[in-house]
Scaffold this active site. Structure first.
Site, PDB file in Angstrom:
ATOM      1  N   SER A   1       0.841  -1.203   0.000  1.00 27.86           N
ATOM      2  CA  SER A   1       0.000   0.000   0.000  1.00 27.86           C
ATOM      3  C   SER A   1       0.874   1.249   0.000  1.00 27.86           C
ATOM      4  O   SER A   1       0.374   2.342  -0.267  1.00 27.86           O
ATOM      5  CB  SER A   1      -0.926   0.005   1.224  1.00 27.86           C
ATOM      6  OG  SER A   1      -0.187  -0.166   2.413  1.00 27.86           O
TER       7      SER A   1
ATOM      8  N   LYS B   1       4.865 -11.380   3.187  1.00 24.63           N
ATOM      9  CA  LYS B   1       3.440 -11.610   2.929  1.00 24.63           C
ATOM     10  C   LYS B   1       3.232 -11.691   1.425  1.00 24.63           C
ATOM     11  O   LYS B   1       3.876 -10.948   0.670  1.00 24.63           O
ATOM     12  CB  LYS B   1       2.581 -10.491   3.532  1.00 24.63           C
ATOM     13  CG  LYS B   1       1.078 -10.665   3.242  1.00 24.63           C
ATOM     14  CD  LYS B   1       0.209  -9.796   4.141  1.00 24.63           C
ATOM     15  CE  LYS B   1       0.055  -8.378   3.693  1.00 24.63           C
ATOM     16  NZ  LYS B   1      -0.519  -8.210   2.342  1.00 24.63           N
TER      17      LYS B   1
ATOM     18  N   GLU C   1      -0.062 -12.461  -1.655  1.00 24.86           N
ATOM     19  CA  GLU C   1      -1.505 -12.542  -1.873  1.00 24.86           C
ATOM     20  C   GLU C   1      -1.869 -13.798  -2.655  1.00 24.86           C
ATOM     21  O   GLU C   1      -1.128 -14.227  -3.536  1.00 24.86           O
ATOM     22  CB  GLU C   1      -1.993 -11.309  -2.647  1.00 24.86           C
ATOM     23  CG  GLU C   1      -1.848 -10.026  -1.849  1.00 24.86           C
ATOM     24  CD  GLU C   1      -2.431  -8.809  -2.564  1.00 24.86           C
ATOM     25  OE1 GLU C   1      -3.111  -8.962  -3.605  1.00 24.86           O
ATOM     26  OE2 GLU C   1      -2.192  -7.693  -2.059  1.00 24.86           O
TER      27      GLU C   1
ATOM     28  N   GLU D   1      -9.059  -9.787   4.007  1.00 25.63           N
ATOM     29  CA  GLU D   1      -9.423  -8.395   3.708  1.00 25.63           C
ATOM     30  C   GLU D   1     -10.834  -8.276   3.153  1.00 25.63           C
ATOM     31  O   GLU D   1     -11.202  -8.987   2.201  1.00 25.63           O
ATOM     32  CB  GLU D   1      -8.414  -7.790   2.715  1.00 25.63           C
ATOM     33  CG  GLU D   1      -8.752  -6.336   2.365  1.00 25.63           C
ATOM     34  CD  GLU D   1      -7.621  -5.551   1.744  1.00 25.63           C
ATOM     35  OE1 GLU D   1      -6.482  -6.072   1.686  1.00 25.63           O
ATOM     36  OE2 GLU D   1      -7.868  -4.408   1.308  1.00 25.63           O
TER      37      GLU D   1
HETATM   38  O1  KIV Z   1      -0.356  -3.402   1.646  1.00 27.22           O
HETATM   39  C1  KIV Z   1      -0.970  -3.349   2.714  1.00 27.22           C
HETATM   40  O2  KIV Z   1      -0.938  -2.358   3.451  1.00 27.22           O
HETATM   41  C2  KIV Z   1      -1.756  -4.526   3.091  1.00 27.22           C
HETATM   42  C3  KIV Z   1      -2.743  -4.353   4.198  1.00 27.22           C
HETATM   43  C4  KIV Z   1      -3.898  -3.598   3.685  1.00 27.22           C
HETATM   44  C5  KIV Z   1      -3.125  -5.648   4.793  1.00 27.22           C
HETATM   45  O3  KIV Z   1      -1.625  -5.550   2.507  1.00 27.22           O
END
Ligand code: KIV
Length: 273
Positions: A50, A118, A120, A187
């Site tokens: 983000s 992380k 997706e 999410e």
């Molecule tokens: O990129 C991000 O900030 C995220 C959160 C919204 C979980 O993946």
């Protein structure tokens, strides 16, 4: 000789062990100063992709690069001491193969020093998650609304509001848990579905727009501080820093124009003879 820091950072296994226990507090940060503030209160700091929207004004997370993630991951590691730092793998850096994912994750772990990555995706990423975890890369998964898939989804809409969709989300979430992810971000999904997913799987669920039924919560820091111009329904604004910053800059500009800043207390005199 080994060097041990006084404060031990939380690890992926520590977070995994919190299933059904004290709620996990997670917040995004992309900078050393905000990481130091988050570190005092949060279990996990997410260097989320983000940052593309928040720091760079991009429309989506799709253009974010691995170099952008590594640079901000390094800043957050310097600013924090205790929280587990998780860095997002950006779009295009891990989906082609499990080998590509491993090379990318290894670069992130080596160059930032963070404790986990992380990525997706649900069932389609399960084989990759197993490959990474077997090779020492702790993986936080991310299901439900997956912003990197925006071009395929068409819009950022809540998921699972129709019970006929539930089986797909249950399958996605179970797949990442069984593959070895230590936790999963869920999410923008309907409350009863988030509750069901949390009850079904053995790893902690971390919700963003997914109800208090989850084992933890995450928000984007700038959204909850009131700095983002537009925020989704699920964001609660815990602060309203925009007007405070605006006032500070207004006062600064006025004082520079009036030559009242810098004052004598901000100016170096000559050495006394
Ligand atoms: O990129 C991000 O900030 C995220 C959160 C919204 C979980 O993946």
């Amino acid at each position: 000789m080994s060097v041990q820091s006084e404060i031990r950072r939380l690890t992926a296994p520590d977070i995994r062990a919190r299933k059904g226990g004290e709620p996990i507090v997670m917040l995004t940060s992309y900078h050393a100063h905000t990481a130091a503030l988050a570190d005092k209160h949060c279990d996990v700091i997410l260097v989320g992709d983000s940052l593309g929207m928040v720091m760079h004004g991009l429309e989506t997370t799709v253009p974010v690069t691995l170099d952008m993630m590594i640079l901000q991951g390094q800043a957050v590691m310097r600013g924090s001491k205790r929280a587990l730092v998780v860095v997002d793998l950006p779009f295009g850096s891990y989906e082609a193969s499990r080998e590509q994912a491993f090379m990318t994750a290894a670069r992130v772990l080596k160059e930032t020093g963070c404790g986990a990555i992380k990525l997706e995706g649900g069932r389609r990423m399960a084989e990759t998650i197993a490959f990474l975890t077997e090779r020492g890369v702790p993986v936080m998964a991310h299901v439900g609304l997956t912003p990197q898939a925006i071009n395929a989804l068409g819009s950022f809409r809540a998921q699972g509001r129709d019970e006929s969709d539930w089986a797909r989300f249950e399958d996605e979430t179970l797949a990442v848990a069984e593959a070895g992810a230590f936790s999963v971000v869920i999410e923008a999904v309907a409350e009863p579905l988030a509750r069901k997913l949390t009850e079904t799987i053995e790893i902690p669920t971390i919700g963003i727009g997914a109800s208090p039924a989850c084992d933890g919560q995450v928000l984007v820091m700038e959204d909850m501080l009131g700095l983002s111009p537009r925020v989704p329904k699920f964001v609660k604004r815990y602060g309203d820093l925009g007007p405070g910053i605006d006032k500070a800059i207004t006062d600064y500009a006025a004082e520079v124009r009036a030559r009242t800043f810098p004052g004598p207390e901000h100016t170096y005199p000559m050495k006394k003879k």
